[in-house]
Scaffold this active site. Structure first.
Site, PDB file in Angstrom:
ATOM      1  N   GLU A  25       0.839  -1.196   0.000  1.00 37.92           N
ATOM      2  CA  GLU A  25       0.000   0.000   0.000  1.00 37.92           C
ATOM      3  C   GLU A  25       0.877   1.250   0.000  1.00 37.92           C
ATOM      4  OE1 GLU A  25      -1.381   1.736   3.759  1.00 37.92           O
ATOM      5  OE2 GLU A  25      -1.464  -0.342   4.482  1.00 37.92           O
ATOM      6  N   LYS A  86      -6.602   9.929   0.291  1.00 33.89           N
ATOM      7  CA  LYS A  86      -6.456   8.632   0.946  1.00 33.89           C
ATOM      8  C   LYS A  86      -7.558   7.738   0.382  1.00 33.89           C
ATOM      9  CE  LYS A  86      -6.309   6.487   5.538  1.00 33.89           C
ATOM     10  NZ  LYS A  86      -6.545   6.719   6.986  1.00 33.89           N
ATOM     11  N   VAL A 106      -5.709  -0.399   2.638  1.00 41.06           N
ATOM     12  CA  VAL A 106      -5.762  -1.852   2.474  1.00 41.06           C
ATOM     13  C   VAL A 106      -6.812  -2.237   1.434  1.00 41.06           C
ATOM     14  CG1 VAL A 106      -6.391  -4.009   3.625  1.00 41.06           C
ATOM     15  CG2 VAL A 106      -4.843  -2.403   4.756  1.00 41.06           C
ATOM     16  N   ASP A 138     -18.641   3.593  12.531  1.00 45.23           N
ATOM     17  CA  ASP A 138     -17.346   3.730  11.860  1.00 45.23           C
ATOM     18  C   ASP A 138     -16.670   2.364  11.776  1.00 45.23           C
ATOM     19  OD1 ASP A 138     -14.985   4.544  10.762  1.00 45.23           O
ATOM     20  OD2 ASP A 138     -14.525   6.066  12.271  1.00 45.23           O
ATOM     21  N   SER A 140     -14.212   0.100   9.093  1.00 46.65           N
ATOM     22  CA  SER A 140     -13.353   0.212   7.919  1.00 46.65           C
ATOM     23  C   SER A 140     -13.854  -0.639   6.757  1.00 46.65           C
ATOM     24  CB  SER A 140     -11.928  -0.209   8.271  1.00 46.65           C
ATOM     25  OG  SER A 140     -11.128  -0.292   7.119  1.00 46.65           O
ATOM     26  N   ALA A 141     -13.711  -0.089   5.549  1.00 50.17           N
ATOM     27  CA  ALA A 141     -14.030  -0.847   4.335  1.00 50.17           C
ATOM     28  C   ALA A 141     -13.085  -2.026   4.129  1.00 50.17           C
ATOM     29  CB  ALA A 141     -13.972   0.069   3.117  1.00 50.17           C
ATOM     30  N   ASP A 142     -11.963  -2.050   4.869  1.00 56.98           N
ATOM     31  CA  ASP A 142     -11.022  -3.169   4.753  1.00 56.98           C
ATOM     32  C   ASP A 142     -11.703  -4.509   5.029  1.00 56.98           C
ATOM     33  OD1 ASP A 142      -9.207  -1.136   4.401  1.00 56.98           O
ATOM     34  OD2 ASP A 142      -8.093  -1.509   6.262  1.00 56.98           O
ATOM     35  N   LYS A 159      -5.051  -2.603  13.641  1.00 55.23           N
ATOM     36  CA  LYS A 159      -4.485  -1.506  14.432  1.00 55.23           C
ATOM     37  C   LYS A 159      -5.094  -1.521  15.832  1.00 55.23           C
ATOM     38  CE  LYS A 159      -3.390   1.424  10.476  1.00 55.23           C
ATOM     39  NZ  LYS A 159      -3.902   0.544   9.395  1.00 55.23           N
TER      40      LYS A 159
END
Length: 304
Positions: A25, A86, A106, A138, A140-142, A159
């Site tokens: 990435e 981003k 990611v 919230d 993440s789209a990951d 994380k």
């Protein structure tokens, strides 16, 4: 996709020979580290992959195209650019269409890697369910990307500023295998262990390659997360990190920071709270993940 994919000659040559390629990435260059450590680390990670016998492919959006593999000059240009987007899944097409420079998270890196025919990707840590997501939604789209895109992601877990139990729960619900590499505990990014068990454990790159090959037999499969603990000599224990994370998240809430801005803000503040140790750990774990990803890619090629 051939109109918007620009594959570097070294990467293209390796793919044509069914060689080992590892995607990387680029948000670590634009949003994860200060200049010049960002470029130095990116180049070192690429060198680590080459030393293992694989080819690195750092991914970013430049000049209206998705670049699969960056030259040293392109890496430096990206690191010095202002107003870099981003890019996650929702953003990458916008960056390409408007010609804005974009670094890939990611999710976007997985998309681009799969489009280029790359099946192994090394990163620091994935995104996941944020603390308080029951109110903020919230997430993440990951996580959805791991569920849909057949790429093996090597990371030091998620994380640690996230809600790790809920992140693992969502991955299970989405059907994503989470494999601890030589560990029974789920890593917590800067720390080798969290309080959570790793759903599965495998101890060699060959075993992971066999899992990937078997998973490809199913027509509608997504990715695999390989959770690789940070080297012991570089870790910051979770008992120490938790206080720093809580303080950083409290400051983010007070300043009403939300969405994509949360992670870079919190990482920057944690850097200050740990007197720079978090950055050194971050670099160590990214390099460690890159080396493992290269070995997995080599094993994957040998089984074709």
């Amino acid at each position: 996709m051939t109109d918007i994919l620009k594959i570097a000659p070294e990467v293209s040559a390796a793919l044509e020979k069914d060689g080992a390629v590892v995607a990387l990435e680029s948000t670590i260059v634009t949003h994860g580290m200060p200049w010049p450590r960002n470029v130095e680390t990116a180049l070192q990670v690429e060198a680590d992959i080459r030393e293992q016998g694989a080819v690195p492919a750092t991914i970013a959006v430049l000049d209206g195209a998705i670049h699969i593999g960056l030259s040293n000059g392109e890496l430096e240009r990206l690191a010095k650019a202002d107003h870099v987007m981003k890019c996650s899944r929702a953003d990458i097409a916008f960056a390409v269409a408007t010609g804005q420079p974009g670094s890939t998270t990611v999710a976007a890196t997985m998309m681009a890697a799969h489009a280029a025919g790359i099946s192994v990707f090394a990163t620091g840590g994935i995104g996941g369910v944020h603390r308080g997501a029951q109110d903020s939604f919230d997430i993440s789209a990951d996580l959805d990307e791991l569920a849909r895109t057949p790429v093996c992601v090597v990371a030091a877990g998620a994380k640690a500023l996230l809600d790790l139990p809920k992140t693992l729960e969502v991955l299970e619900t989405r059907g994503v295998p989470v494999v601890g590499y030589q560990t029974d505990r789920f890593p917590a990014f800067w720390s080798r262990e969290s309080s959570l068990p790793a759903p599965y454990r495998l101890d060699t790159p060959a075993e992971i390659a066999r899992l990937l090959r078997t998973r490809r037999l199913f027509g509608d499969h997504g990715g695999v997360l390989v959770a690789n603990p940070v080297p012991k000599e570089a870790e910051i224990p979770s008992s120490e990190m938790e206080g720093c994370i809580d303080a950083a998240l409290e400051q983010a809430a007070k300043r009403a920071i939300s969405g994509k801005d949360v992670t870079p803000f919190v990482l920057s503040l944690i850097y200050d709270l740990t007197n720079g140790r978090s950055l050194a750990t971050n670099i160590a774990l990214v390099r460690n993940n890159a080396r493992l990803a290269a070995r997995i890619a080599l094993e994957t090629c040998s089984e074709r």
